[in-house]
Structures are given as C-alpha cells and as structure tokens.
Design an enzyme around this catalytic site. Structure first.
Site, PDB file in Angstrom:
ATOM      1  N   LYS A  60      -5.490 -18.728  -1.764  1.00 55.89           N
ATOM      2  CA  LYS A  60      -4.485 -18.329  -2.771  1.00 55.89           C
ATOM      3  C   LYS A  60      -4.251 -19.477  -3.757  1.00 55.89           C
ATOM      4  O   LYS A  60      -3.127 -19.969  -3.935  1.00 55.89           O
ATOM      5  CB  LYS A  60      -3.193 -17.880  -2.098  1.00 55.89           C
ATOM      6  CG  LYS A  60      -3.414 -16.673  -1.180  1.00 55.89           C
ATOM      7  CD  LYS A  60      -2.142 -16.088  -0.675  1.00 55.89           C
ATOM      8  CE  LYS A  60      -2.395 -14.926   0.256  1.00 55.89           C
ATOM      9  NZ  LYS A  60      -2.952 -15.318   1.584  1.00 55.89           N
ATOM     10  N   GLY A 169      -2.466  -5.778   5.335  1.00 55.73           N
ATOM     11  CA  GLY A 169      -1.152  -5.246   5.708  1.00 55.73           C
ATOM     12  C   GLY A 169      -1.207  -4.032   6.607  1.00 55.73           C
ATOM     13  O   GLY A 169      -0.174  -3.434   6.872  1.00 55.73           O
ATOM     14  N   ALA A 172      -0.507  -4.663  12.131  1.00 56.63           N
ATOM     15  CA  ALA A 172       0.642  -5.523  12.455  1.00 56.63           C
ATOM     16  C   ALA A 172       1.763  -5.439  11.414  1.00 56.63           C
ATOM     17  O   ALA A 172       2.931  -5.547  11.750  1.00 56.63           O
ATOM     18  CB  ALA A 172       0.165  -6.962  12.606  1.00 56.63           C
TER      19      ALA A 172
HETATM   20  O1  O7E Z   1      -1.186  -9.002   9.223  1.00 48.27           O
HETATM   21  P1  O7E Z   1      -2.556  -9.348   9.694  1.00 48.27           P
HETATM   22  O2  O7E Z   1      -2.559 -10.128  10.966  1.00 48.27           O
HETATM   23  O3  O7E Z   1      -3.468  -8.153   9.731  1.00 48.27           O
HETATM   24  O4  O7E Z   1      -3.190 -10.370   8.643  1.00 48.27           O
HETATM   25  C1  O7E Z   1      -3.212 -10.135   7.278  1.00 48.27           C
HETATM   26  C2  O7E Z   1      -3.913 -11.256   6.577  1.00 48.27           C
HETATM   27  O5  O7E Z   1      -3.882 -10.988   5.179  1.00 48.27           O
HETATM   28  C3  O7E Z   1      -3.252 -12.623   6.751  1.00 48.27           C
HETATM   29  O6  O7E Z   1      -4.283 -13.598   6.672  1.00 48.27           O
HETATM   30  C4  O7E Z   1      -2.357 -12.752   5.553  1.00 48.27           C
HETATM   31  O7  O7E Z   1      -2.156 -14.087   5.167  1.00 48.27           O
HETATM   32  C5  O7E Z   1      -3.163 -12.011   4.507  1.00 48.27           C
HETATM   33  N1  O7E Z   1      -2.390 -11.379   3.415  1.00 48.27           N
HETATM   34  C6  O7E Z   1      -1.356 -10.536   3.699  1.00 48.27           C
HETATM   35  O8  O7E Z   1      -1.069 -10.217   4.852  1.00 48.27           O
HETATM   36  N2  O7E Z   1      -0.627 -10.022   2.657  1.00 48.27           N
HETATM   37  C7  O7E Z   1      -0.899 -10.284   1.366  1.00 48.27           C
HETATM   38  O9  O7E Z   1      -0.216  -9.778   0.487  1.00 48.27           O
HETATM   39  C8  O7E Z   1      -1.995 -11.094   1.069  1.00 48.27           C
HETATM   40  C9  O7E Z   1      -2.768 -11.586   2.104  1.00 48.27           C
HETATM   41  C10 O7E Z   1      -4.013 -12.178   1.774  1.00 48.27           C
HETATM   42  O10 O7E Z   1      -4.909 -12.303   2.543  1.00 48.27           O
HETATM   43  O11 O7E Z   1      -4.192 -12.481   0.512  1.00 48.27           O
HETATM   44  C11 O7E Z   1      -5.470 -12.705   0.109  1.00 48.27           C
HETATM   45  C12 O7E Z   1      -6.399 -11.624   0.574  1.00 48.27           C
END
Ligand code: O7E
Length: 211
Positions: A60, A169, A172
């Site tokens: 990010k 999203g 979990a």
């Molecule tokens: O909730 P989980 O465990 O399925 O993990 C979700 C992953 O996506 C985690 O690494 C988190 O940091 C990331 N993520 C989000 O959950 N929400 C966002 O809005 C953005 C991200 C993300 O990965 O952004 C870049 C892809």
C-alpha cells in the site's frame, strides 16, 4: 474466470512456504504484505518463486514520488510481479508506482476503498470514485475494492470498466464469496484459508469460483 488470490499473512517463513505449497494448485496468485515481509525480509519472494505463481507485494505504497520509486524498485528487484499502492497521495506519486511496475513488466493496483468498517469515514462521499478515476488516468492495471460492500464494487466498476478489480474482505471480514466473485476479477482470501486446519483443502473449496 474469477481468480483466487491467497493473502499469506503468517509470520513464519517455513509456515508461509508450506501453506503456499499446499494451496498452490488451487490459487492464481499470492499476496504478501507487511506482516510476512517484516518477519522474513524481501527474500520471502525467492522462497516462493518455485511455485511459479504471480507474487503481489501489498505494501500500500503511499509516499512522495521519489520514495515510491525507491520502494517499487526494491519490490520488483526482489522478484515480485505486482505492487499495491494508495492513490490518495496524488496522481504523480501513484503514477510513479505504475511506471516502475511497467518498466519491470509488472503490474500496479490502486486501492480505491478499503473493506473494514472505518473505511467509510474517509473513502465515502466521492473519494473512492475519484481514486478509481485516478487509477484509470494513471494507467494502473486495476483497483482494490471491498468485498464487504458489493454495491460499492458495482459503482467502482462503472468507472474502471474492464480494468481488473481485486477484492479482499470475504470470509473473516464477512463478505460473501459467491456474490463478490460475480463482480470482480479476483478475490483475495487470507485467514479463512491460512488459519484452516487444512489450508490446501480450504483453498480447493474456495477455488470453485475459478470455474
Ligand atoms: O481478512 P483476511 O484474513 O481474508 O485478509 C484480507 C487481506 O486483504 C489482508 O492482508 C488485508 O490487509 C488485505 N486488505 C483488506 O482486508 N482490506 C482492504 O481494503 C485492502 C486489503 C488489501 O490487501 O489491500 C491491497 C490488496
């Protein structure tokens, strides 16, 4: 086909490699973020290279253009295939990430709206839409949009057209995989897979979205 991307947010190198190996037949890419890279260093990219799956660096990136350039150069030199950057820092800074990615024949994705509840504080009210427009004008390869708000994905799709949308999203965080898989190019799944007793079996179950 909707891709399945494993978010490998574990803190141990051996565990990361073993989960990635078990899931590899069922996933299309691996996303590595700060938790794993801060624990292992960028060399984790070499450890995962044998799996021959695209590696996405979820840093990010959100700094001035020169610092973004230095970060992205380090990411691609380490063997990553794509980087995720924030757009709120402005078009010049975001464009730098896209340029470095393309110079390395890689990809850059811009975050437009995040998936957690607090994301509505700043991303709503037109900001996410402007970030999606910025992703288009910066020639980014795609955007990140929230699986927890499918209606927002639909709205952002109107702006980015056929550009890729990757969506975290589900599981979990409460997003429904079947609803989201119909709207996006790739679904990002972390805990539901890597915390499962049998991550490979769980990845296989999620991989039905690839059909
Ligand atoms: O909730 P989980 O465990 O399925 O993990 C979700 C992953 O996506 C985690 O690494 C988190 O940091 C990331 N993520 C989000 O959950 N929400 C966002 O809005 C953005 C991200 C993300 O990965 O952004 C870049 C892809």
């Amino acid at each position: 086909m909707t891709e399945l991307i494993l978010s490998l947010d574990v803190l141990d190198r051996k565990q990361a490699v073993s989960i990635a190996e078990a899931c590899a037949p069922f996933i299309d890419a691996i996303k590595v973020g700060y938790p794993l890279v801060l624990a292992t260093g960028l060399t984790i990219a070499s450890d995962l290279a044998d799996l021959a799956l695209p590696l996405i660096a979820d840093f990010k990136v959100a700094d001035i253009p020169n610092t973004n350039r230095l970060i992205c150069e380090a990411v691609f030199s380490a063997g990553f295939d794509a980087v995720i950057a924030h757009g709120f820092v402005g078009a010049d800074a975001a464009r730098t990430c896209v340029e470095v990615a393309h110079k390395h024949s890689g990809a850059a994705y811009i975050v437009t709206e995040m998936s957690h509840p607090g994301a509505t504080e700043f991303f709503h009210g037109g900001v996410a839409e402007r970030l999606a427009e910025l992703a288009v004008s910066s020639r980014a390869d795609g955007i990140i949009a929230p699986a927890t708000r499918p209606e927002r994905i639909t709205r952002l799709r109107e702006i980015v057209g056929s550009k890729a949308i990757y969506s975290p999203g589900v599981g979990a965080q409460g997003g429904d995989i079947d609803t989201v898989a119909r709207l996006v190019d790739g679904v990002i799944v972390g805990r539901s897979i890597y915390e499962a007793e049998d991550p490979g079996a769980e990845a296989e179950r999620f991989s039905r979205i690839r059909r």
